[in-house]
Enzyme design. Structure first.
Site, PDB file in Angstrom:
ATOM      1  N   VAL A 196     -38.178  58.923  71.006  1.00 42.52           N
ATOM      2  CA  VAL A 196     -36.762  59.235  70.817  1.00 42.52           C
ATOM      3  C   VAL A 196     -36.214  58.496  69.597  1.00 42.52           C
ATOM      4  CG1 VAL A 196     -34.471  59.047  71.836  1.00 42.52           C
ATOM      5  CG2 VAL A 196     -36.405  59.757  73.250  1.00 42.52           C
ATOM      6  N   HIS A 197     -36.597  57.229  69.417  1.00 35.75           N
ATOM      7  CA  HIS A 197     -36.152  56.475  68.241  1.00 35.75           C
ATOM      8  C   HIS A 197     -36.690  57.090  66.949  1.00 35.75           C
ATOM      9  CE1 HIS A 197     -35.027  53.393  71.183  1.00 35.75           C
ATOM     10  NE2 HIS A 197     -34.315  52.838  70.232  1.00 35.75           N
ATOM     11  N   GLU A 198     -37.928  57.588  66.993  1.00 34.30           N
ATOM     12  CA  GLU A 198     -38.491  58.238  65.809  1.00 34.30           C
ATOM     13  C   GLU A 198     -37.735  59.527  65.490  1.00 34.30           C
ATOM     14  OE1 GLU A 198     -40.684  58.555  62.499  1.00 34.30           O
ATOM     15  OE2 GLU A 198     -40.807  56.871  63.917  1.00 34.30           O
TER      16      GLU A 198
END
Length: 693
Positions: A629-631
Site C-alpha cells: 500500500v505504501h508503494e
C-alpha cells in the site's frame, strides 16, 4: 474432569542427587477436585540450562511473557490480545454515553455514581495495560505414594488449578482454535499527546520545548516569507506548488470524493441481503464483498489517471480512497461475522422451542448424552455485559461448552425419548449459549439498541464513515458536546501548518527536484547523476524530515482531532509516543494507531484464525500488505513503480529481529538512536532514488 497429560517439573530432588540432569518430570491426570495423580516420565530429558528455576513459582514466572513497567509486553512479543485488556478507570466517564461501559462496572472501579468527573479532567496514560498480579507463593502439596515413581499433587491455589486444567484441555485438543476471528477492541475516552486538553501533556516537564519549537518555527517562517516577498512579491515565493494545487479540478475533486464516500453504501446493501437470507455470508457473501473492494480501489486509481490530476490531487484522492476501502472492509466483515452468530442463535432458539414441546419419559432415558456424563460447571459462569471479556476468555479456554452443545443438538434432532433431568440440563446449556451469543451480538452497545441487526441502518453506516476510526464497532465512547472554540483553534492550526509546509517545499524541495529533472533533460547519464546523488540526498534530508514531521502532525494531531470533536468521538488515541521507539515494530504500532488497529484485527488476527498460520507468518503477511500500500502511494507521487519503499519497509523485519538480540536488547538509547537515523534518512533517500534513477 479426567485429563490427558499434565506436565509439571518437580521442584523436589532426592537428597543423594545434586545434578540438574536428575530432575524429574511428572505426568498424569488432573481430577475435578484439583488433585493430580502423577508419575515420573521415563522419556524426559531435561534441557541444559545455566540457571534453572529452583521452584514451581519461578518456573511459571519465567514462562510468563515479559512486561515492561507500564504493563505492555516487551519487544519480544509482537501480538496484542484485545480480550486481555481492561478498561482504564480514569478513562471512563460515569453517566456518559457510548462505548459499552456499564454502570455497575464503573461503580466498582471507585469513580462514584455522580458523574463528577468531566471530560477535561481525564488523565489517561499512553500505555495503560495492567500487569498481572504476582503471587508471593503458590500452595502446592506433592505427596509421594508407596508405588515407586508415583506422586499426588494437590493444587490448593485456584490460579494454578486453572493453568493445569487449561493445559490438559489444550493437549487433548491441539487443533482447537483458541482465538476468535474477531475480538473487540477496547475504545476509551482519551486525548492525543500534544492536545492542550490533555492534562498529562500540559504538566509535562518538556512542555516548554513544545512551545519553543513552534515559536522558533513561526519566527523562521516569518523571515522566509519576508525574503520571498522582497524577491518575488509573494510570501510563498514563486508559488508553483500552490498554483499546482488550485489551478484546476478543485470542484471536481470535491464532488468525486463525495461520490466515493457515498459508494461505500454497497456494504450496507449487501449486509441487508445477508440478514434477509438472500445471501449467505460464509458461502458467497464475503466473495462478493472482496470483489467489490477490488473494483472500488481500481476505479479510484483509474479516475485519477482519466482526469490527469497533478500529484497533489492524486495523493489526496487515493489516500482517502484507501481509508474508505479499510472502513468498508471492517464494516462488512464484522457484520458478516455477526450475521453468522445471529443465525446460530436463531437455530438454538428453534431447538429450545422443540425441546420445550418434548414430553419427558418417567424412567431414566438411555438416550445419550446422559446428564451424569456431562460437564456443566461452566454454566456457573453466566455471560454478563459487565464482564464480557472474562466470559470470552473462559469460553476460549474451555472445551466443554462446544462438545456439550453438539451432543445436545444431536440428541434433540434424533427425536429419541428424554427424561426430566436431560430436558432440564439441555435447556440450561442452550439458554447459556443463547445468552452468550446475545452478548456477542450486543457488542459494545451499552443499551442494546444498536445490537445486530438493528445496527444495519443508513444513519449508523454513514456515521461510521465519518468517524476517525477504521475499525467498526456497534458503539463507541462519545463526548457530550462540541467545543467550537477548540474546533476553530484546530482548523486555524491546519491552515497554518499547511502554509509552513508550502514554504518549506517551495524554498528547499522544489528547487532540488527541478534541478534533477533538468539533469535528465540535459542528457546526463545515470553514472553522472549518481555522482551528485549524495549532494541531492543531503540537500533533501532536513526539509524532508521537516515535511515528514509536519505531515504527521497535521493529520494525526489536527485533522483527526477536528473530526473527533465534531462527531462527538471521544477516543482520541490516534497515536502513542512513537518518538520514543526503540524498534521498528514499536514504531509501526504507535505512529498510526487507527491503521495499526485495522491491520491487527483484519489482517494479523484474521490470518491466524482463517488461514491457520503462525504468528511469524501473520506478521510477514501484515508487513507485506502494508508495504504494498505504501508503494502504491509512491506511485501516485512519482508515477513510477520501482519497489524502493517496499524493499526498505520489508527490511524492517530483520531489523526488528536484530533489536531483540543481545547486542541491542535492553539498550533503549541505542535503539532509539538507530530508529531516528532511519527516520531522518528514509524519506530523503526514497525521494532521491526516485528522482535520480
Amino acid at each position: 474432569m479426567p485429563g490427558s497429560l499434565a506436565t509439571v517439573r518437580s521442584a523436589l530432588e532426592p537428597s543423594s542427587r545434586s545434578s540438574s540432569t536428575d530432575a524429574l518430570q511428572l505426568v498424569g491426570e488432573l481430577g475435578p477436585d484439583g488433585i493430580a495423580n502423577l508419575s515420573a516420565d521415563p522419556n524426559y530429558s531435561p534441557p541444559s540450562r545455566s540457571n534453572p528455576p529452583r521452584s514451581l513459582k519461578a518456573a511459571l514466572d519465567a514462562a510468563e511473557p515479559r512486561r515492561d513497567s507500564s504493563g505492555y509486553t516487551t519487544s519480544d512479543s509482537s501480538e496484542e490480545d484485545y480480550d486481555a485488556l481492561r478498561h482504564e478507570p480514569s478513562a471512563v466517564i460515569v453517566g456518559s454515553k457510548g462505548g459499552g461501559f456499564e454502570k455497575e462496572s464503573i461503580e466498582k472501579s471507585g469513580l462514584g455514581i455522580n458523574g463528577n468527573r468531566t471530560y477535561e479532567d481525564i488523565k489517561t496514560p499512553a500505555k495503560s495495560r495492567p500487569t498481572p498480579t504476582r503471587l508471593k507463593s503458590i500452595p502446592v502439596t506433592l505427596n509421594k505414594l508407596s508405588e515407586k515413581g508415583r506422586y499426588i499433587l494437590t493444587a490448593d491455589d485456584e490460579a494454578l488449578r486453572e493453568i493445569l486444567r487449561v493445559g490438559i484441555e489444550r493437549e487433548k485438543n491441539p487443533d482447537k482454535k483458541r482465538r476468535k476471528k474477531f475480538s473487540d477492541l477496547v475504545f476509551t475516552r482519551q486525548f492525543t499527546a500534544f492536545d492542550r486538553q490533555n492534562t498529562a501533556s500540559a504538566d509535562s516537564p518538556f512542555h516548554g520545548f513544545f512551545t519553543l519549537f513552534w515559536l522558533g518555527t513561526a519566527i523562521y517562517c516569518a523571515r522566509l516569507a519576508a525574503e520571498n516577498w522582497t524577491k518575488h512579491g509573494n510570501f510563498l515565493g514563486t508559488n508553483e506548488i500552490a498554483g499546482l494545487m488550485f489551478h484546476r479540478d478543485v470542484m471536481v475533486l470535491g464532488l468525486s470524493d463525495g461520490v466515493m464516500c457515498g459508494a461505500t453504501g454497497f456494504g450496507l446493501v449487501l449486509q441487508k441481503l445477508v440478514n434477509a437470507g438472500v445471501v449467505n455470508w460464509n458461502r458467497e457473501g464475503w466473495i462478493i464483498q472482496s470483489v467489490w473492494e477490488l473494483m472500488f480501489i481500481v476505479l479510484v486509481l483509474e479516475w485519477t489517471l482519466f482526469r490527469e490530476w497533478p500529484w497533489t490531487h492524486t495523493v489526496f484522492f487515493v489516500l482517502h480512497g484507501l481509508v474508505m476501502l479499510m472502513k468498508q472492509h471492517s464494516y462488512a466483515f464484522y457484520n458478516g461475522h455477526l450475521s453468522e452468530t445471529y443465525k446460530i442463535r436463531h437455530t438454538l432458539e428453534r431447538k429450545l422451542k422443540q425441546l420445550d414441546s418434548t414430553e419427558p419419559v418417567k424412567t431414566p432415558s438411555e438416550t445419550t448424552p446422559r446428564v451424569s456424563s456431562m460437564s456443566t460447571s461452566y454454566l456457573d459462569h453466566r455471560p454478563t455485559a459487565s464482564d464480557l471479556n472474562q466470559r470470552r476468555q473462559y469460553r476460549r479456554s474451555s472445551m466443554d461448552g462446544d462438545s456439550n452443545l453438539k451432543e445436545v443438538a444431536a440428541a434433540i434432532e434424533s427425536g429419541e425419548p428424554l427424561d426430566v433431568d436431560q430436558i432440564q440440563t439441555f435447556a440450561r446449556i442452550m439458554k447459556w449459549e443463547i445468552d452468550a451469543l446475545s452478548e456477542d451480538l450486543k457488542g459494545k452497545s451499552s443499551s442494546g439498541s444498536n445490537s445486530y441487526p438493528e445496527n444495519l441502518t443508513i444513519a449508523n453506516h454513514y456515521e461510521y464513515i465519518v468517524l476517525p476510526t477504521l475499525v467498526y464497532e456497534l458503539e463507541y465512547p462519545r463526548s457530550d458536546k462540541i467545543n467550537w472554540y477548540y474546533v476553530a483553534e484546530k482548523v486555524i492550526a491546519v491552515f497554518g501548518v499547511l502554509t509552513i509546509m508550502n514554504l518549506v517545499s517551495q524554498s528547499y524541495i522544489y528547487p532540488v527536484v527541478v534541478r534533477t529533472i533538468e539533469m535528465k533533460d540535459a542528457g546526463m547519464t545515470l553514472p553522472e547523476r549518481l555522482k551528485v546523488f549524495p549532494w541531492i540526498l543531503s540537500d533533501l534530508m532536513f526539509p524532508f524530515m521537516t515535511e515528514y514531521m509536519l505531515t504527521w502532525y497535521v493529520i494525526w494531531e489536527l485533522i483527526l482531532n477536528v473530526l473527533a470533536e465534531v462527531t462527538y468521538f471521544a477516543d482520541r488515541g490516534f497515536y502513542a509516543d512513537w518518538w520514543n521507539s526503540i524498534s521498528w515494530d514499536q514504531f509501526a504500532r504507535d505512529w498510526n494507531r487507527p491503521v495499526h488497529n485495522f491491520l491487527l484485527r483484519h489482517v494479523y488476527h484474521s490470518s491466524i484464525s482463517s488461514m491457520q498460520v503462525n504468528k511469524k507468518t501473520a506478521t510477514l503477511i501484515t508487513f507485506f500488505l502494508s508495504a504494498c500500500v505504501h508503494e502504491l502511494v509512491m506511485w501516485c507521487l512519482f508515477k513510477k513503480l520501482r519497489g524502493y519503499l517496499l524493499f526498505l519497509q520489508m527490511m524492517q523485519l530483520p531489523l526488528v529481529s536484530l533489536s531483540r538480540t543481545r547486542w541491542l536488547k535492553g539498550r533503549a538509547t541505542l535503539g532509539n538512536l538507530i530508529f531516528w537515523i532511519g527516520i531522518f534518512t528514509g524519506p530523503s533517500l526514497l525521494c532521491s532514488l526516485y528522482l535520480i534513477i
